[in-house]
Design a protein around this motif. Structure first.
Motif, mmCIF file in Angstrom:
data_model
loop_
_atom_site.group_PDB
_atom_site.id
_atom_site.type_symbol
_atom_site.label_atom_id
_atom_site.label_comp_id
_atom_site.label_asym_id
_atom_site.label_seq_id
_atom_site.Cartn_x
_atom_site.Cartn_y
_atom_site.Cartn_z
ATOM 1 N N ILE A 54 0.845 -1.202 0.000
ATOM 2 C CA ILE A 54 0.000 0.000 0.000
ATOM 3 C C ILE A 54 0.881 1.253 0.000
ATOM 4 C CG2 ILE A 54 -1.706 1.317 1.315
ATOM 5 C CD1 ILE A 54 -2.758 -1.356 2.406
ATOM 6 N N GLY A 55 0.587 2.152 -0.926
ATOM 7 C CA GLY A 55 1.357 3.382 -1.041
ATOM 8 C C GLY A 55 2.504 3.309 -2.024
ATOM 9 N N GLN A 56 2.868 2.088 -2.468
ATOM 10 C CA GLN A 56 3.939 1.926 -3.444
ATOM 11 C C GLN A 56 3.402 2.178 -4.856
ATOM 12 O OE1 GLN A 56 7.199 1.386 -2.693
ATOM 13 N NE2 GLN A 56 6.526 1.564 -0.553
ATOM 14 N N PRO A 57 4.255 2.620 -5.774
ATOM 15 C CA PRO A 57 3.784 2.852 -7.145
ATOM 16 C C PRO A 57 3.501 1.555 -7.891
ATOM 17 C CG PRO A 57 6.156 3.198 -6.990
ATOM 18 C CD PRO A 57 5.668 2.993 -5.587
ATOM 19 N N ASP A 58 2.612 1.637 -8.846
ATOM 20 C CA ASP A 58 2.314 0.495 -9.716
ATOM 21 C C ASP A 58 3.592 0.077 -10.444
ATOM 22 O OD1 ASP A 58 0.973 -1.432 -11.120
ATOM 23 O OD2 ASP A 58 -0.418 -0.078 -12.117
ATOM 24 N N GLY A 59 3.810 -1.237 -10.540
ATOM 25 C CA GLY A 59 5.019 -1.719 -11.197
ATOM 26 C C GLY A 59 6.217 -1.785 -10.287
ATOM 27 N N THR A 60 5.984 -1.761 -8.969
ATOM 28 C CA THR A 60 7.090 -1.809 -8.020
ATOM 29 C C THR A 60 7.481 -3.249 -7.728
ATOM 30 O OG1 THR A 60 7.857 -0.842 -5.939
ATOM 31 C CG2 THR A 60 5.719 -1.951 -5.893
ATOM 32 N N VAL A 61 8.662 -3.444 -7.145
ATOM 33 C CA VAL A 61 9.141 -4.767 -6.732
ATOM 34 C C VAL A 61 9.247 -4.764 -5.219
ATOM 35 C CG1 VAL A 61 11.045 -6.420 -6.825
ATOM 36 C CG2 VAL A 61 10.396 -5.150 -8.885
ATOM 37 N N VAL A 62 8.599 -5.751 -4.588
ATOM 38 C CA VAL A 62 8.618 -5.855 -3.126
ATOM 39 C C VAL A 62 9.226 -7.188 -2.725
ATOM 40 C CG1 VAL A 62 6.636 -4.334 -2.801
ATOM 41 C CG2 VAL A 62 6.264 -6.780 -3.100
ATOM 42 N N ALA A 63 9.854 -7.213 -1.565
ATOM 43 C CA ALA A 63 10.468 -8.434 -1.042
ATOM 44 C C ALA A 63 9.574 -9.037 0.030
ATOM 45 C CB ALA A 63 11.852 -8.137 -0.484
ATOM 46 N N ASN A 64 9.501 -10.363 0.050
ATOM 47 C CA ASN A 64 8.742 -11.007 1.114
ATOM 48 C C ASN A 64 9.619 -11.171 2.341
ATOM 49 O OD1 ASN A 64 10.387 -13.199 0.656
ATOM 50 N ND2 ASN A 64 8.748 -14.575 -0.022
ATOM 51 N N SER A 65 9.135 -11.874 3.339
ATOM 52 C CA SER A 65 9.835 -11.959 4.617
ATOM 53 C C SER A 65 11.163 -12.697 4.522
ATOM 54 C CB SER A 65 8.938 -12.654 5.649
ATOM 55 O OG SER A 65 8.562 -13.939 5.183
ATOM 56 N N GLY A 67 13.102 -12.382 1.711
ATOM 57 C CA GLY A 67 13.912 -11.651 0.743
ATOM 58 C C GLY A 67 13.596 -11.964 -0.708
ATOM 59 N N ALA A 68 12.689 -12.884 -0.976
ATOM 60 C CA ALA A 68 12.322 -13.201 -2.361
ATOM 61 C C ALA A 68 11.562 -12.031 -2.971
ATOM 62 C CB ALA A 68 11.472 -14.465 -2.414
ATOM 63 N N LEU A 69 11.944 -11.644 -4.182
ATOM 64 C CA LEU A 69 11.375 -10.470 -4.825
ATOM 65 C C LEU A 69 10.118 -10.831 -5.624
ATOM 66 C CD1 LEU A 69 14.639 -8.724 -6.102
ATOM 67 C CD2 LEU A 69 13.384 -8.326 -3.968
ATOM 68 N N HIS A 70 9.109 -9.941 -5.533
ATOM 69 C CA HIS A 70 7.852 -10.124 -6.263
ATOM 70 C C HIS A 70 7.510 -8.817 -6.987
ATOM 71 C CE1 HIS A 70 7.609 -13.487 -3.497
ATOM 72 N NE2 HIS A 70 6.562 -13.960 -4.154
ATOM 73 N N LEU A 71 7.076 -8.953 -8.228
ATOM 74 C CA LEU A 71 6.641 -7.799 -9.007
ATOM 75 C C LEU A 71 5.163 -7.537 -8.721
ATOM 76 C CD1 LEU A 71 7.046 -5.675 -11.265
ATOM 77 C CD2 LEU A 71 6.451 -7.470 -12.916
ATOM 78 N N ALA A 72 4.830 -6.293 -8.383
ATOM 79 C CA ALA A 72 3.451 -5.917 -8.055
ATOM 80 C C ALA A 72 2.895 -5.016 -9.143
ATOM 81 C CB ALA A 72 3.394 -5.202 -6.702
ATOM 82 N N LEU A 73 1.804 -5.438 -9.756
ATOM 83 C CA LEU A 73 1.144 -4.688 -10.824
ATOM 84 C C LEU A 73 -0.365 -4.739 -10.637
ATOM 85 C CD1 LEU A 73 3.138 -6.006 -13.923
ATOM 86 C CD2 LEU A 73 3.078 -3.619 -13.194
ATOM 87 N N ARG A 74 -1.045 -3.676 -11.058
ATOM 88 C CA ARG A 74 -2.503 -3.760 -11.123
ATOM 89 C C ARG A 74 -2.879 -4.713 -12.250
ATOM 90 N NH1 ARG A 74 -2.233 1.680 -9.534
ATOM 91 N NH2 ARG A 74 -3.570 2.151 -7.742
ATOM 92 N N PRO A 75 -3.832 -5.616 -12.012
ATOM 93 C CA PRO A 75 -4.250 -6.514 -13.099
ATOM 94 C C PRO A 75 -4.897 -5.729 -14.239
ATOM 95 C CG PRO A 75 -5.051 -7.285 -10.960
ATOM 96 C CD PRO A 75 -4.541 -5.891 -10.760
#
Length: 341
Positions: A54-65, A67-75
């Motif tokens: 929440i609050g991150q820009p569309d198309g951002t990359v976030v790490a899980n607990s 450290g694995a990276l996930h790409l976040a996009l609006r469907p």
């Protein structure tokens, strides 16, 4: 949705509470979640806190607990319709795109759709007609109507005022909803689209487009002959859309081993002006188009409609409503145009 003005929806910008987010993990696996403060999305290895998205820009990359990276996009809309709750089979994106083009769906158009199914095609049509258009959908089953309404609200984030569903038979209900000659386009996605052709012809404006989406060759043949027999339409035109993807990586360029083949046929015709007689096409002589035995095989019962149980449909309706509730919040937002003519 409380921070979004009524009647508007951002398809870009920072992620907000209630947004649907598509997360793609290291191995390409995709999961779609609805953002809620304090919630966590658990993967096979670790979790992602919704608050980190929440609050991150569309198309951002976030790490899980871990450290694995996930790409976040609006469907995208095509992503949403492929994963939304279904009561009936959906119109796939490749066919939806062809329907919008072949039926010439335009901003401000008055469009009739039957049946509504799970609401996939309704979403494409609503996007094309814009706020000034009107989409009137007809569906025989209340369960399908409930699922479609939930899916539309779940994607848009509001209940559009220019979209309504009438539960009932199109042949009986259409004349009570639209006076003769007031509809721009009619899209029929139903088992027996030849049944309401007279009612459809009456509702369509001269030059309006009729499009039928059918699954089998027998349906295609019968509806084509029925369109010709009415004398109200131009000669029908039929085709199908087949999509083949390509693998493109460096010099390794080749077609994919799998492709999206047949899903349905599209058949279109234009409404003639009242009293106009269509000139005959010059063709080679052929045998009679069909026999009485053929007509028997063309009946809806013989075509074999496979449906889902009422219990499953109620479950799908609840799933669609949960998605809609998460998008709408406690108060149902209704799209309200600035000026009502």
């Amino acid at each position: 949705m409380s921070d979004t003005p009524t009647g508007t929806l951002a398809f870009s910008g920072p992620f907000r509470t209630g947004d649907r987010v598509q997360l793609t993990g290291p191995k390409g696996r995709m999961n779609t979640i609805t953002l809620k403060p304090g919630e966590k999305f658990h993967t096979e290895r670790g979790f992602i806190a919704h608050d980190d998205v929440i609050g991150q820009p569309d198309g951002t990359v976030v790490a899980n607990s871990t450290g694995a990276l996930h790409l976040a996009l609006r469907p995208l809309l095509k992503d949403f319709v492929m994963s939304m709750p279904r009561g009936a089979a959906i119109v796939y994106p490749k066919d939806a795109a062809a329907i919008l083009a072949k039926a010439d769906i335009f901003p401000g158009a008055t469009v009739v759709e039957a049946g509504v199914g799970s609401g996939a095609l309704s979403l494409w049509l609503l996007r094309s007609i814009g706020a000034e258009g009107r989409l009137a959908s007809f569906e025989r089953r209340q369960e399908f109507a409930d699922i479609a309404l939930g899916n539309v609200a779940g994607f848009l984030g509001y209940r559009p005022v220019n979209f309504d569903i009438t539960v009932g038979d199109l042949t009986d209900a259409l004349p009570s909803v639209f006076p003769d000659g007031t509809v721009d386009r009619v899209v029929l996605d139903m088992l027996a689209p030849w049944e309401p052709l007279e009612a459809v012809a009456a509702a369509l404006k001269p030059g309006g487009v009729l499009l039928c989406y059918v699954a089998t060759v027998t349906q295609l043949s019968r509806v084509a002959e029925a369109i010709r027999d009415t004398g109200h339409f131009t000669h029908p035109d039929a085709d199908e859309t087949i999509v083949r993807g390509w693998h493109v990586e460096g010099l390794a360029v080749r077609p994919d081993h799998r492709m999206v083949g047949h899903t349905g046929f599209l058949i279109t015709a234009r409404r003639l002006s009242p009293g106009a007689e269509l000139p005959e096409l010059k063709r080679r002589a052929s045998k009679k188009s069909y026999t009485d035995e053929d007509v028997e095989l063309w009946t809806p019962g013989a075509l074999g409609e496979r449906g889902k149980s009422a219990k499953i449909l109620r479950k799908k309706a609840r799933e669609a409503q949960r998605i809609a509730d998460a998008r709408l919040g406690d108060d149902i937002a209704v799209e309200t145009p600035e000026e009502t003519p």
